[in-house]
Design a protein around this motif. Structure first.
Motif, PDB file in Angstrom:
ATOM      1  N   GLY A  17       0.770  -1.308   0.101  1.00 48.14           N
ATOM      2  CA  GLY A  17      -0.166   0.081   0.086  1.00 48.14           C
ATOM      3  C   GLY A  17       0.690   1.258   0.252  1.00 48.14           C
ATOM      4  O   GLY A  17       0.249   2.344  -0.328  1.00 48.14           O
ATOM      5  N   ASP A  46      -6.848   2.133  -5.706  1.00 47.08           N
ATOM      6  CA  ASP A  46      -7.571   1.898  -4.331  1.00 47.08           C
ATOM      7  C   ASP A  46      -6.948   1.455  -3.158  1.00 47.08           C
ATOM      8  O   ASP A  46      -7.109   1.908  -2.002  1.00 47.08           O
ATOM      9  CB  ASP A  46      -8.850   1.078  -4.588  1.00 47.08           C
ATOM     10  N   THR A  47      -5.842   0.702  -3.397  1.00 47.05           N
ATOM     11  CA  THR A  47      -5.257   0.002  -2.111  1.00 47.05           C
ATOM     12  C   THR A  47      -4.111   0.991  -1.500  1.00 47.05           C
ATOM     13  O   THR A  47      -3.517   0.437  -0.635  1.00 47.05           O
ATOM     14  CB  THR A  47      -4.364  -1.244  -2.807  1.00 47.05           C
TER      15      THR A  47
END
Length: 378
Positions: A17, A46-47
């Motif tokens: 991330g 998104d992560t």
């Protein structure tokens, strides 16, 4: 993933991330235009939980490059991600410091403007028109007070500016006013000839050409031309002074812009509009004479008919209209110039607004004159 080109480069890596952006080379307009969309694609993963920008390899960074760095920080703030810049040179850090970090509320995208109902838009336009009319009436009141003061103290009027405006708005407008007046008189006479010929009354062409030019079309045509030439010029001149903060400088020195700049222009336009109207009337009558001569009527017959039909009231009513039109045009042009906003396009908008406002006021005032003259039997 990497992206290299002749001027700048971008390398990205994501681990647990944590996104690392490694920038290198020259970050100028050309490189940024290539790197920007690629970088945004990575940032919108998104992560992500954290973003680190490594700028050790940046050799040059201009405004476009700093905008790229600000966009990274802005995207991080927007998504509540920690953004860290590492290895930036002093120059690049100084550029980035020019743009303070935004809060989340500041970077929230503005909702699209609501397109209101047609009735709502009409109502808003009507209210804006009323507000503009109120401002114009207030400005005319202020202008009237300043004119009275100028009449009591003629030495306070800047005569040099006055004569310069007189020359620009008067003699220099004679060719276009004369040409248009002549053509309008010619057209009126030709249109009237078709009708009059059916009754064998061609001599009454002089009535239509003379009365229409003296009472209506002469003042109206002249006013529209003055609005297009002089009114827009007033708005552009004063608007440019407003943008360059020259009006603020005058106010700081204790000089009233209305007395110093507006009064000479209003006096000049009020004086020249009736004189131009007389010239337009004569040109229109000359156009009618050409048509009459073409129909084998002697010139003396046309002139005698005009002398019988036209009276002093016809000329004076037209000149009164021209005087009022001149005041309205000058005040509208000066008001729009004084209310000019900021930016390169503001002056152009003011000039356009001055012309539109002037023509609207001319038509409205002409309608009021028509009703007034009807009830007065003029």
């Amino acid at each position: 993933m990497s992206s290299n080109d002749l001027q700048g480069g971008l390398e990205t890596s994501v681990e647990n991330g944590r996104l690392k952006l490694t920038l290198s080379g020259r970050l100028d307009v050309r490189a940024v235009s290539i790197l920007w969309p690629k970088m945004l694609d990575v940032l919108r993963t998104d992560t992500l939980r954290e973003i680190t920008v490594d700028g050790h390899g940046i050799s040059y960074c201009d405004g476009a490059g700093s905008a790229l760095l600000v966009a990274v920080r802005r995207e991080g703030v927007k998504r509540d991600l920690a953004v860290t810049f590492a290895g930036l040179s002093e120059n690049v850090s100084a550029l980035l410091a020019l743009y303070p970090q935004e809060t989340v509320s500041q970077v929230e995208e503005k909702p699209p403007k609501h397109i209101g109902h047609l009735v709502e838009q009409i109502g808003r336009a009507f209210c804006e028109t009323l507000i503009g009319l109120r401002e114009h009436i207030a400005f005319i009141g202020e202008l009237t007070v300043a004119l009275f003061r100028a009449l009591l103290r003629p030495g306070s009027v800047r005569l040099k500016d006055f004569f310069l405006v007189v020359e620009a708005s008067g003699p220099q407008a004679l060719p276009i006013v004369g040409t248009l007046g002549f053509l309008i008189g010619l057209i009126i006479a030709f249109q009237g000839a078709n009708l009059m010929r059916q009754f064998g009354a061609e001599i009454y062409i002089a009535d239509s050409a003379g009365l229409l030019m003296a009472r209506e079309l002469g003042p109206l045509i002249t006013a529209i031309l003055v609005a297009g030439r002089t009114g827009s010029a007033f708005a552009a001149e004063l608007g440019t002074m407003k943008v360059n903060e020259e009006l603020d400088a005058l106010t700081t020195m204790g000089l009233d812009p209305v007395r110093f700049l507006v009064i000479p222009r209003v006096l000049a336009a009020s004086l020249m509009t009736p004189l131009l109207t007389i010239f337009a009337d004569l040109a229109g009558i000359a156009g009618g004479a050409v048509v009459m001569l073409g129909m084998d009527y002697p010139l003396v017959t046309y002139v005698n008919r005009l002398l019988d039909v036209l009276g002093p009231v016809d000329y004076l009513s037209g000149l009164l209209k021209a005087l009022v039109f001149g005041i309205l045009i000058a005040s509208a042009g000066c008001l729009c110039g004084l209310k000019t906003g900021e930016g390169a396009s503001a002056v152009g908008h003011s000039a356009t607004r001055a012309v539109v406002s002037s023509i609207l006021l001319i038509v409205l005032t002409d309608g009021i004159f028509a009703v007034l003259f009807f009830f007065l039997g003029i």
